[in-house]
Design a protein around this motif. Structure first.
Motif, PDB file in Angstrom:
ATOM      1  N   ALA A  50       0.833  -1.207   0.000  1.00  0.00           N
ATOM      2  CA  ALA A  50       0.000   0.000   0.000  1.00  0.00           C
ATOM      3  C   ALA A  50       0.866   1.256   0.000  1.00  0.00           C
ATOM      4  O   ALA A  50       0.386   2.342  -0.304  1.00  0.00           O
ATOM      5  N   GLY A  51       2.137   1.092   0.320  1.00  0.00           N
ATOM      6  CA  GLY A  51       3.042   2.226   0.377  1.00  0.00           C
ATOM      7  C   GLY A  51       3.982   2.269  -0.802  1.00  0.00           C
ATOM      8  O   GLY A  51       3.562   2.351  -1.957  1.00  0.00           O
ATOM      9  N   GLU A  52       5.290   2.154  -0.540  1.00  0.00           N
ATOM     10  CA  GLU A  52       6.293   2.375  -1.577  1.00  0.00           C
ATOM     11  C   GLU A  52       6.578   1.154  -2.443  1.00  0.00           C
ATOM     12  O   GLU A  52       7.050   1.292  -3.569  1.00  0.00           O
ATOM     13  N   ALA A  53       6.336  -0.035  -1.931  1.00  0.00           N
ATOM     14  CA  ALA A  53       6.783  -1.244  -2.635  1.00  0.00           C
ATOM     15  C   ALA A  53       5.904  -1.585  -3.832  1.00  0.00           C
ATOM     16  O   ALA A  53       4.681  -1.544  -3.753  1.00  0.00           O
ATOM     17  N   ASP A  54       6.558  -1.931  -4.942  1.00  0.00           N
ATOM     18  CA  ASP A  54       5.847  -2.428  -6.113  1.00  0.00           C
ATOM     19  C   ASP A  54       5.539  -3.917  -5.961  1.00  0.00           C
ATOM     20  O   ASP A  54       4.491  -4.391  -6.387  1.00  0.00           O
ATOM     21  N   MET A  55       6.496  -4.644  -5.382  1.00  0.00           N
ATOM     22  CA  MET A  55       6.359  -6.088  -5.214  1.00  0.00           C
ATOM     23  C   MET A  55       7.038  -6.474  -3.906  1.00  0.00           C
ATOM     24  O   MET A  55       7.889  -5.745  -3.386  1.00  0.00           O
ATOM     25  N   VAL A  56       6.653  -7.649  -3.375  1.00  0.00           N
ATOM     26  CA  VAL A  56       7.222  -8.111  -2.116  1.00  0.00           C
ATOM     27  C   VAL A  56       7.538  -9.603  -2.206  1.00  0.00           C
ATOM     28  O   VAL A  56       6.729 -10.386  -2.705  1.00  0.00           O
ATOM     29  N   PHE A  57       8.709  -9.986  -1.733  1.00  0.00           N
ATOM     30  CA  PHE A  57       8.992 -11.386  -1.481  1.00  0.00           C
ATOM     31  C   PHE A  57       8.426 -11.684  -0.096  1.00  0.00           C
ATOM     32  O   PHE A  57       8.922 -11.168   0.913  1.00  0.00           O
ATOM     33  N   ALA A  58       7.368 -12.493  -0.049  1.00  0.00           N
ATOM     34  CA  ALA A  58       6.635 -12.700   1.194  1.00  0.00           C
ATOM     35  C   ALA A  58       6.515 -14.184   1.505  1.00  0.00           C
ATOM     36  O   ALA A  58       6.695 -15.048   0.642  1.00  0.00           O
ATOM     37  N   ARG A  59       6.188 -14.445   2.737  1.00  0.00           N
ATOM     38  CA  ARG A  59       5.942 -15.814   3.172  1.00  0.00           C
ATOM     39  C   ARG A  59       4.435 -16.032   3.150  1.00  0.00           C
ATOM     40  O   ARG A  59       3.673 -15.260   3.717  1.00  0.00           O
ATOM     41  N   MET A  60       3.994 -17.095   2.497  1.00  0.00           N
ATOM     42  CA  MET A  60       2.574 -17.395   2.419  1.00  0.00           C
ATOM     43  C   MET A  60       2.069 -17.847   3.797  1.00  0.00           C
ATOM     44  O   MET A  60       2.828 -18.419   4.577  1.00  0.00           O
ATOM     45  N   PRO A  61       0.770 -17.594   4.079  1.00  0.00           N
ATOM     46  CA  PRO A  61      -0.239 -17.007   3.204  1.00  0.00           C
ATOM     47  C   PRO A  61      -0.203 -15.482   3.235  1.00  0.00           C
ATOM     48  O   PRO A  61       0.261 -14.890   4.196  1.00  0.00           O
ATOM     49  N   VAL A  62      -0.707 -14.878   2.142  1.00  0.00           N
ATOM     50  CA  VAL A  62      -0.874 -13.436   2.062  1.00  0.00           C
ATOM     51  C   VAL A  62      -2.318 -13.151   1.684  1.00  0.00           C
ATOM     52  O   VAL A  62      -3.102 -14.076   1.460  1.00  0.00           O
ATOM     53  N   SER A  63      -2.674 -11.891   1.618  1.00  0.00           N
ATOM     54  CA  SER A  63      -4.054 -11.530   1.290  1.00  0.00           C
ATOM     55  C   SER A  63      -4.472 -12.120  -0.057  1.00  0.00           C
ATOM     56  O   SER A  63      -3.723 -12.026  -1.036  1.00  0.00           O
ATOM     57  N   PRO A  64      -5.668 -12.730  -0.128  1.00  0.00           N
ATOM     58  CA  PRO A  64      -6.146 -13.281  -1.402  1.00  0.00           C
ATOM     59  C   PRO A  64      -6.395 -12.207  -2.454  1.00  0.00           C
ATOM     60  O   PRO A  64      -6.598 -12.525  -3.626  1.00  0.00           O
ATOM     61  N   ALA A  65      -6.375 -10.940  -2.046  1.00  0.00           N
ATOM     62  CA  ALA A  65      -6.568  -9.850  -3.009  1.00  0.00           C
ATOM     63  C   ALA A  65      -5.316  -9.608  -3.844  1.00  0.00           C
ATOM     64  O   ALA A  65      -5.376  -8.951  -4.879  1.00  0.00           O
ATOM     65  N   HIS A  66      -4.165 -10.152  -3.399  1.00  0.00           N
ATOM     66  CA  HIS A  66      -2.909  -9.935  -4.102  1.00  0.00           C
ATOM     67  C   HIS A  66      -2.645 -11.041  -5.126  1.00  0.00           C
ATOM     68  O   HIS A  66      -3.140 -12.160  -4.997  1.00  0.00           O
ATOM     69  N   ASN A  67      -1.849 -10.712  -6.122  1.00  0.00           N
ATOM     70  CA  ASN A  67      -1.318 -11.720  -7.037  1.00  0.00           C
ATOM     71  C   ASN A  67      -0.086 -12.334  -6.390  1.00  0.00           C
ATOM     72  O   ASN A  67       0.675 -11.650  -5.714  1.00  0.00           O
ATOM     73  N   ALA A  68       0.130 -13.628  -6.618  1.00  0.00           N
ATOM     74  CA  ALA A  68       1.284 -14.287  -6.010  1.00  0.00           C
ATOM     75  C   ALA A  68       1.809 -15.388  -6.920  1.00  0.00           C
ATOM     76  O   ALA A  68       1.038 -16.163  -7.476  1.00  0.00           O
ATOM     77  N   ILE A  69       3.124 -15.425  -7.066  1.00  0.00           N
ATOM     78  CA  ILE A  69       3.793 -16.522  -7.763  1.00  0.00           C
ATOM     79  C   ILE A  69       4.599 -17.298  -6.729  1.00  0.00           C
ATOM     80  O   ILE A  69       5.594 -16.792  -6.202  1.00  0.00           O
ATOM     81  N   PRO A  70       4.193 -18.522  -6.378  1.00  0.00           N
ATOM     82  CA  PRO A  70       4.987 -19.327  -5.441  1.00  0.00           C
ATOM     83  C   PRO A  70       6.350 -19.635  -6.052  1.00  0.00           C
ATOM     84  O   PRO A  70       6.459 -19.961  -7.235  1.00  0.00           O
ATOM     85  N   LEU A  71       7.398 -19.517  -5.244  1.00  0.00           N
ATOM     86  CA  LEU A  71       8.757 -19.696  -5.751  1.00  0.00           C
ATOM     87  C   LEU A  71       9.439 -20.929  -5.179  1.00  0.00           C
ATOM     88  O   LEU A  71       9.907 -21.777  -5.912  1.00  0.00           O
ATOM     89  N   TRP A  72       9.530 -21.028  -3.868  1.00  0.00           N
ATOM     90  CA  TRP A  72      10.152 -22.199  -3.278  1.00  0.00           C
ATOM     91  C   TRP A  72       9.561 -22.463  -1.904  1.00  0.00           C
ATOM     92  O   TRP A  72       8.883 -21.624  -1.329  1.00  0.00           O
ATOM     93  N   THR A  73       9.824 -23.673  -1.405  1.00  0.00           N
ATOM     94  CA  THR A  73       9.364 -24.067  -0.074  1.00  0.00           C
ATOM     95  C   THR A  73      10.566 -24.170   0.860  1.00  0.00           C
ATOM     96  O   THR A  73      11.538 -24.870   0.553  1.00  0.00           O
ATOM     97  N   GLU A  74      10.500 -23.459   1.966  1.00  0.00           N
ATOM     98  CA  GLU A  74      11.569 -23.510   2.954  1.00  0.00           C
ATOM     99  C   GLU A  74      11.439 -24.767   3.821  1.00  0.00           C
ATOM    100  O   GLU A  74      10.339 -25.184   4.172  1.00  0.00           O
TER     101      GLU A  74
END
Length: 276
Positions: A50-74
């Motif tokens: 909602a602020g400065e970031a265009d994209m975020v590397f995040a840990r799932m789960p995140v808001s279902p309103a966002h687009n997300a590409i799963p990358l890897w499993t820790e």
């Protein structure tokens, strides 16, 4: 008077995730578009977007309103003192009734990692957390052993529809390992150590809505957060040599990423968000 804004892409990342390798590729491939890195807290994903970031590397789960590409499993590990009898095991089965151990926090991510590991160091018990976070904590008196049957935690690249631009699409290409001359394709392999077919059904812009059923694979990944951070805002300026962007919010032009393309969609063409 004409004011020239500098195109910039701001990428935020949660603890335990380092975007350094993608930042290096980006700066080589798109030198005309600044890449700004911003570390955030584990619970700061929504505020960052909602602020400065265009994209975020995040840990799932995140808001279902966002687009997300799963990358890897820790990998999930059990943290324990080095001198614990459990440290002799190759992996830990906390469901084993024969193990006489107190679990301080069963994970997947402790709310207060530092405090939890303080208790582990004091030999109060053991705790479960992602391997990347355990390594980032750098507790020399503790060791981590893989949790038997642990599902691990999923790292994803997350963004909002309102922030989707050709620049963010180019960053997706970098993360997914596309070469400078390759086309944007649903067959691209995600970056990281765990690759599966979960991304094959993503929308044309390169990602699926978070919570839409992307599967999680097994594997290990993620490294300690060590990338530098910069201050700045979202990419909103047209950089030299830019062409027309795709026609529609979910369009996919099929063209290869072009260095310097920066005409954005979704928000007014501006420089950093801090200049608004």
């Amino acid at each position: 008077m004409l004011v020239c804004m500098t195109a910039a892409l701001t990428i935020a990342f949660v603890p335990g995730v380092s975007p350094a390798k993608w930042a290096r590729v980006w700066r080589e491939r798109f030198p005309s578009i600044d890449l700004l890195l911003r570390p955030i807290g584990a619970d700061g994903v929504d505020d960052a977007l909602a602020g400065e970031a265009d994209m975020v590397f995040a840990r799932m789960p995140v808001s279902p309103a966002h687009n997300a590409i799963p990358l890897w499993t820790e990998t999930a590990v059990v943290a324990m003192p080095k001198d614990s009898p459990l440290a002799e095991l190759a992996e830990i089965d906390l469901a084993d009734d024969e193990l006489d151990v107190h679990v301080i926090d069963a994970g997947p991510v402790p709310a207060d990692i530092a405090a939890t590991l303080d208790l582990v160091e004091a030999n109060v018990g053991v705790a479960v957390l992602p391997q990347s976070l355990f390594r980032a904590a750098s507790r020399k008196d503790l060791v981590g052993r893989p949790l038997l049957g642990g599902t691990g935690t999923r790292i994803a690249l997350v963004w909002r529809d309102a922030d989707a631009t050709e620049v963010t699409e180019d960053f997706i290409g970098v993360v997914r390992g596309r070469t400078a001359n390759s086309s944007r394709s649903a067959q691209d392999q995600p970056g990281g150590t765990d690759r599966d077919g979960a991304d094959a059904s993503r929308p044309a812009r390169g990602g699926a809505k978070a919570g839409s059923g992307s599967g999680a694979g097994a594997g290990s990944g993620g490294s300690g957060a060590g990338a530098g951070a910069g201050a700045g805002g979202k990419a909103k300026a047209k950089s030299p040599g830019s062409g027309k962007s795709g026609s529609g919010k979910k369009s996919n032009t099929g063209k290869g990423p072009t260095p310097g393309r920066g005409k954005m969609r979704g928000k007014p063409s501006r420089g950093s968000k801090g200049n608004r």
